[in-house]
Design an enzyme around this catalytic site. Structure first.
Site, PDB file in Angstrom:
ATOM      1  N   ASP A 262      -8.188  -1.469   1.253  1.00 14.63           N
ATOM      2  CA  ASP A 262      -7.841  -1.224   2.665  1.00 14.63           C
ATOM      3  C   ASP A 262      -9.025  -1.492   3.584  1.00 14.63           C
ATOM      4  OD1 ASP A 262      -5.277  -0.478   2.004  1.00 14.63           O
ATOM      5  OD2 ASP A 262      -5.712   1.671   1.994  1.00 14.63           O
TER       6      ASP A 262
ATOM      7  N   ASP B  95      -7.678   1.396  -4.095  1.00 14.04           N
ATOM      8  CA  ASP B  95      -6.818   1.428  -2.923  1.00 14.04           C
ATOM      9  C   ASP B  95      -7.638   1.529  -1.638  1.00 14.04           C
ATOM     10  OD1 ASP B  95      -4.141   1.715  -1.639  1.00 14.04           O
ATOM     11  OD2 ASP B  95      -4.885   3.699  -1.146  1.00 14.04           O
TER      12      ASP B  95
ATOM     13  N   ASP C 268       1.987   1.853  -3.991  1.00 14.04           N
ATOM     14  CA  ASP C 268       1.115   2.215  -5.113  1.00 14.04           C
ATOM     15  C   ASP C 268       0.963   3.728  -5.249  1.00 14.04           C
ATOM     16  OD1 ASP C 268      -0.445   2.529  -2.884  1.00 14.04           O
ATOM     17  OD2 ASP C 268      -2.067   1.219  -3.547  1.00 14.04           O
ATOM     18  N   GLY C 269       0.786   4.409  -4.112  1.00 15.68           N
ATOM     19  CA  GLY C 269       0.678   5.868  -4.145  1.00 15.68           C
ATOM     20  C   GLY C 269       1.964   6.517  -4.614  1.00 15.68           C
TER      21      GLY C 269
ATOM     22  N   THR D 236      -5.058   8.070 -10.590  1.00  8.46           N
ATOM     23  CA  THR D 236      -6.382   7.959 -11.213  1.00  8.46           C
ATOM     24  C   THR D 236      -7.450   7.817 -10.144  1.00  8.46           C
ATOM     25  OG1 THR D 236      -6.228   5.533 -11.365  1.00  8.46           O
ATOM     26  CG2 THR D 236      -5.450   6.812 -13.263  1.00  8.46           C
TER      27      THR D 236
ATOM     28  N   ARG E 181       2.544   8.844  -8.055  1.00  9.68           N
ATOM     29  CA  ARG E 181       3.120  10.191  -8.106  1.00  9.68           C
ATOM     30  C   ARG E 181       4.344  10.241  -9.020  1.00  9.68           C
ATOM     31  NH1 ARG E 181       1.605   9.683  -2.701  1.00  9.68           N
ATOM     32  NH2 ARG E 181       3.673   8.920  -2.121  1.00  9.68           N
TER      33      ARG E 181
ATOM     34  N   ASP F 290       0.828  -1.204   0.000  1.00 12.21           N
ATOM     35  CA  ASP F 290       0.000   0.000   0.000  1.00 12.21           C
ATOM     36  C   ASP F 290       0.865   1.257   0.000  1.00 12.21           C
ATOM     37  OD1 ASP F 290      -2.303   1.559   0.082  1.00 12.21           O
ATOM     38  OD2 ASP F 290      -2.355   1.578   2.262  1.00 12.21           O
TER      39      ASP F 290
END
Length: 216
Positions: free
Chosen positions: A72, A68, A50-51, A61, A55, A47
């Site tokens: 979670d 995401d 992915d963010g 998106t 960036r 997790d």
């Protein structure tokens, strides 16, 4: 020309992997605690990437943000449901955490979309300082989310084993005690997040009604 097939964007591929790992964890929860915990923690660990990938690669998106968030929430909810069966005396506590976790994150994301924000993590200056720090400091956000998930994961493992010992004390128990304040603070932050979202949604209604009255 840029490839705009968002379904194959790197952060979304990581998201799909997290879903598979999460489902594997849920499948093995009743029978293989080591494998289940490993898959769950690995899914949570991804997790953080992915963010970052979104960036770096300019691949943020709405699809990925929703994937995401739902991954979670669903994973945490299923783990809490399992803990409720393992520790029935605390069932109401786990139910309460589930309600707050799902409802407050959902209303926060919904309100952010209604307000036209590009990300639900964009928090204005008018918000509570702690909530603003939570979303603007990536190290703090990672620490809180990771610590919260690790707390519940350790509670899960504690049902099966005390694990390794250090100075005669169970390492798993030590982690549960140390991470308990993190889980409590995360719960409080979720309530603050939900309360702020409900307030902002109410202000949107008020503004729309005032504008409607002016037109009449």
């Amino acid at each position: 020309m840029a490839d705009n097939n968002i379904f194959l964007f790197v952060p979304n591929l990581i998201g799909y992997a997290r879903v598979v790992l999460g489902l594997g964890s849920l499948y093995f929860m009743p029978t293989s605690h080591i494998l289940a915990a490993s898959l769950y923690i690995l899914s949570g660990f991804l997790d953080a990437f992915d963010g970052h990938a979104a960036r770096i690669l300019n691949q943020s998106t709405k699809f990925g943000a929703m994937l995401d968030m739902l991954t979670d929430r669903c994973a945490t909810m299923c783990l809490l449901a399992t803990l409720g069966s393992f520790y029935p005396s605390y069932l109401f506590v786990f139910q309460l955490v589930m309600i707050v976790d799902v409802s407050c994150h959902w209303i926060h994301l919904h309100t952010s979309n209604v307000l036209g924000k590009t990300s639900h993590k964009n928090v204005g200056e008018e918000e509570n300082a702690l909530l603003r720090f939570y979303y603007t400091s990536r190290p703090f956000l990672f620490f809180m989310c990771a610590g919260n998930e690790l707390f519940y994961s350790m509670l899960y493992l504690l049902h099966f084993t005390y694990g390794y010992t250090f100075l005669g004390m169970s390492v798993i128990k030590i982690l549960v005690v140390l991470l308990f304040p993190v889980a409590v603070l995360k719960f409080i932050l979720a309530i603050m997040q939900g309360g702020s979202a409900w307030r902002n949604l109410g202000y949107i209604d008020i503004k729309e009604r005032e504008e409607s009255d002016k037109k009449q």
